[in-house]
Design a protein around this motif. Structure first.
Motif, PDB file in Angstrom:
ATOM      1  N   HIS A  30     -22.495 118.566 122.631  1.00  0.00           N
ATOM      2  CA  HIS A  30     -22.213 117.507 123.612  1.00  0.00           C
ATOM      3  C   HIS A  30     -21.873 118.155 124.951  1.00  0.00           C
ATOM      4  O   HIS A  30     -20.781 118.665 125.139  1.00  0.00           O
ATOM      5  CB  HIS A  30     -21.029 116.684 123.067  1.00  0.00           C
ATOM      6  N   ASP A  32     -18.478 119.354 126.267  1.00  0.00           N
ATOM      7  CA  ASP A  32     -18.470 118.046 126.932  1.00  0.00           C
ATOM      8  C   ASP A  32     -18.687 118.141 128.448  1.00  0.00           C
ATOM      9  O   ASP A  32     -19.670 117.638 128.959  1.00  0.00           O
ATOM     10  CB  ASP A  32     -17.168 117.294 126.609  1.00  0.00           C
ATOM     11  N   ASP A  33     -17.746 118.756 129.152  1.00  0.00           N
ATOM     12  CA  ASP A  33     -17.822 118.739 130.620  1.00  0.00           C
ATOM     13  C   ASP A  33     -17.575 120.122 131.198  1.00  0.00           C
ATOM     14  O   ASP A  33     -16.754 120.877 130.675  1.00  0.00           O
ATOM     15  CB  ASP A  33     -16.762 117.787 131.188  1.00  0.00           C
ATOM     16  N   HIS A  54     -15.718 111.824 120.455  1.00  0.00           N
ATOM     17  CA  HIS A  54     -14.383 111.326 120.826  1.00  0.00           C
ATOM     18  C   HIS A  54     -13.667 110.664 119.634  1.00  0.00           C
ATOM     19  O   HIS A  54     -12.832 111.280 119.007  1.00  0.00           O
ATOM     20  CB  HIS A  54     -14.429 110.426 122.061  1.00  0.00           C
ATOM     21  N   HIS A 104     -22.554 117.385 129.253  1.00  0.00           N
ATOM     22  CA  HIS A 104     -23.135 116.585 130.345  1.00  0.00           C
ATOM     23  C   HIS A 104     -23.697 117.526 131.399  1.00  0.00           C
ATOM     24  O   HIS A 104     -23.029 117.835 132.388  1.00  0.00           O
ATOM     25  CB  HIS A 104     -22.082 115.661 130.940  1.00  0.00           C
ATOM     26  N   PHE A 113     -20.647 107.533 121.899  1.00  0.00           N
ATOM     27  CA  PHE A 113     -19.237 107.792 122.198  1.00  0.00           C
ATOM     28  C   PHE A 113     -18.462 106.534 121.806  1.00  0.00           C
ATOM     29  O   PHE A 113     -18.752 105.458 122.330  1.00  0.00           O
ATOM     30  CB  PHE A 113     -19.016 108.062 123.690  1.00  0.00           C
TER      31      PHE A 113
HETATM   32 ZN   LIG Z   1     -18.942 113.375 127.177  1.00  0.00          ZN
END
Ligand SMILES: [Zn+2]
Length: 421
Positions: free
Chosen positions: A56, A310-311, A243, A58, A210
């Motif tokens: 995951h 994720d980020d 999440h 972005h 999510f």
């Molecule tokens: Zn995310």
């Protein structure tokens, strides 16, 4: 003759082995293999692991914040709003440039497969999708990228996003995303799940949603809804969620029931501890929740649990560098997985478990698995605990048996007044 042989590599079980590779696959593992190879690497007893899998990330949002970013109220909604502002001005060149940076950085840190999320919605349209599909092809020699078309503003709230999602799948996205938690009401959440499952079946693709993004929300039941929909649609083993934070705020009876349901539905759960720690629960009263899902309870019920980055430097999380060893260290802290019997599991959450979460079967330093491998220097430690503690650079990263990255760092201590024993 093997094409490539990595000699004297230490597996996490302590055994030192040679690993022979042909046609991108591990064809033999054993101590002192007698076969010769075109290319040989001597690991000098450094640890060998399968490649990291980031389930995951972005990629389209990455590297969009800096010293000029103004977080004023400190809420999760603020991060969502800032992202939407940024997305209106994404350009193709900018997406490709930022994406290239985080992809190459991830490869250097041993990541050989990535599920990259592209926001799809009426703001920004398919710009992220098109850039990520281009990056997927451009980097095929270094890393497998699965592009997930993701409706970041929902499909009920963002009228027109559903049609764009279908268009994104027609362009060749690999995975269909969903974000039911973002819809207005539980009724709309259910409708979102039903629509996404319908589209997924039409394109015969895996789903990544999510759900239950708020950690302090015992009324949030998206994971339960999705598990039922997964079973009803016969999509067991093809659905992953990220999440699932609200599970932590359920009472133990309900949480146990949902964990068992998720196991029955064959859903993989991806936790993202960095963003949870930084951008969730900022205004919750003390003692403040950690914002992650029930990692231990899910695993105890047989659910496949992974962790992901994720980020990277976006409005949700200003840090991060695509290093799954760092992510693993953080989940070890936050989920309190610190015992010698826990830490190999922590590493599996960024390797074998993460591979399963993105639909890959064979993953590991084992016969028949893809030769996606990372080798650590001899001073990186000899156990999972030491690897997590020392956070060493990756000496070599192999994709399908080809060396794709190497890193070496030298470090010396200079005594001003050496003490002689
Ligand atoms: Zn995310």
């Amino acid at each position: 003759m093997a094409e490539l042989c990595i000699r004297n590599a230490r597996r996490l079980d302590g055994g030192v082995v040679d690993v022979a590779i042909e046609a991108g696959l591990i064809v033999e593992i054993g101590a002192d293999l007698q076969r010769t190879a075109d290319k040989e690497f001597d690991a000098e007893t450094g640890l060998i692991l399968p490649g990291f899998v980031n389930a995951h990330l972005h990629v389209d949002k990455a590297l969009t914040v800096g010293e000029n970013t103004r977080w004023e109220v400190g809420t999760f909604q603020e991060s969502i709003d800032l992202t939407l502002d940024n997305r209106a001005s994404y350009t193709h060149d900018d997406l490709v440039r930022r994406g290239s940076t985080v992809i190459e950085e991830s490869v250097r840190f041993g990541c050989t497969t990535m599920r990259a999320f592209a926001d799809v919605g009426t703001v920004g349209g398919l710009a992220g999708t098109k850039a990520l599909l281009e990056l997927r092809e451009a980097y095929r020699d270094l890393i497998d990228i699965q592009v997930c078309a993701f409706p970041q503003e929902g499909i009920i709230r963002d009228l027109g996003a559903e049609e764009l999602l279908i268009e994104a799948m027609e362009l060749g996205c690999d995975v269909l995303g969903g974000f039911p938690w973002f819809e207005y009401t539980p009724v709309h959440e259910q409708r979102h799940i039903d629509k996404i499952m319908h589209i997924a079946k039409h394109f015969d693709v895996d789903v990544h949603m999510f759900v239950d993004d708020d950690p302090v929300a015992p009324q949030s039941r998206g994971l339960e809804m999705l598990a039922v929909a997964t079973i009803d649609n016969g999509w067991q083993g093809r659905v992953t969620v990220s999440h699932a934070c609200a599970l932590a705020s359920y009472d133990d009876h309900l949480a146990g029931r949902v964990c068992r349901l998720v196991a029955d539905a064959g859903i993989s759960v991806v936790s993202n501890p960095q963003i949870s720690l930084v951008s969730k629960c900022q205004n919750a009263p003390e003692p403040r929740p950690r914002g992650i899902t029930r990692v231990k309870e899910l695993m105890a019920n047989g659910v496949n649990v992974a962790v992901a980055q994720d980020d990277i430097a976006d409005p949700y999380y200003p840090f991060g560098r695509g290093d799954l060893l760092e992510v693993a260290s953080i989940i070890a802290h936050v989920a309190q997985l610190y015992r010698p019997e826990d830490t190999p599991t922590v590493l599996s959450m960024v390797t074998t478990n993460a591979a399963k979460a993105v639909g890959l079967d064979a993953w590991g330093v084992e016969h028949g698995a893809p030769a996606d491998l990372q080798v650590y220097p001899p001073d990186a430690g000899t156990t999972a605990t030491e690897l997590l503690r020392l956070q060493s650079p990756r000496r070599w990263v192999f994709k399908a048996g080809v060396l794709v990255a190497s890193t070496s760092i030298t470090s010396d201590v200079h005594r001003v007044a050496p003490i002689t024993p």
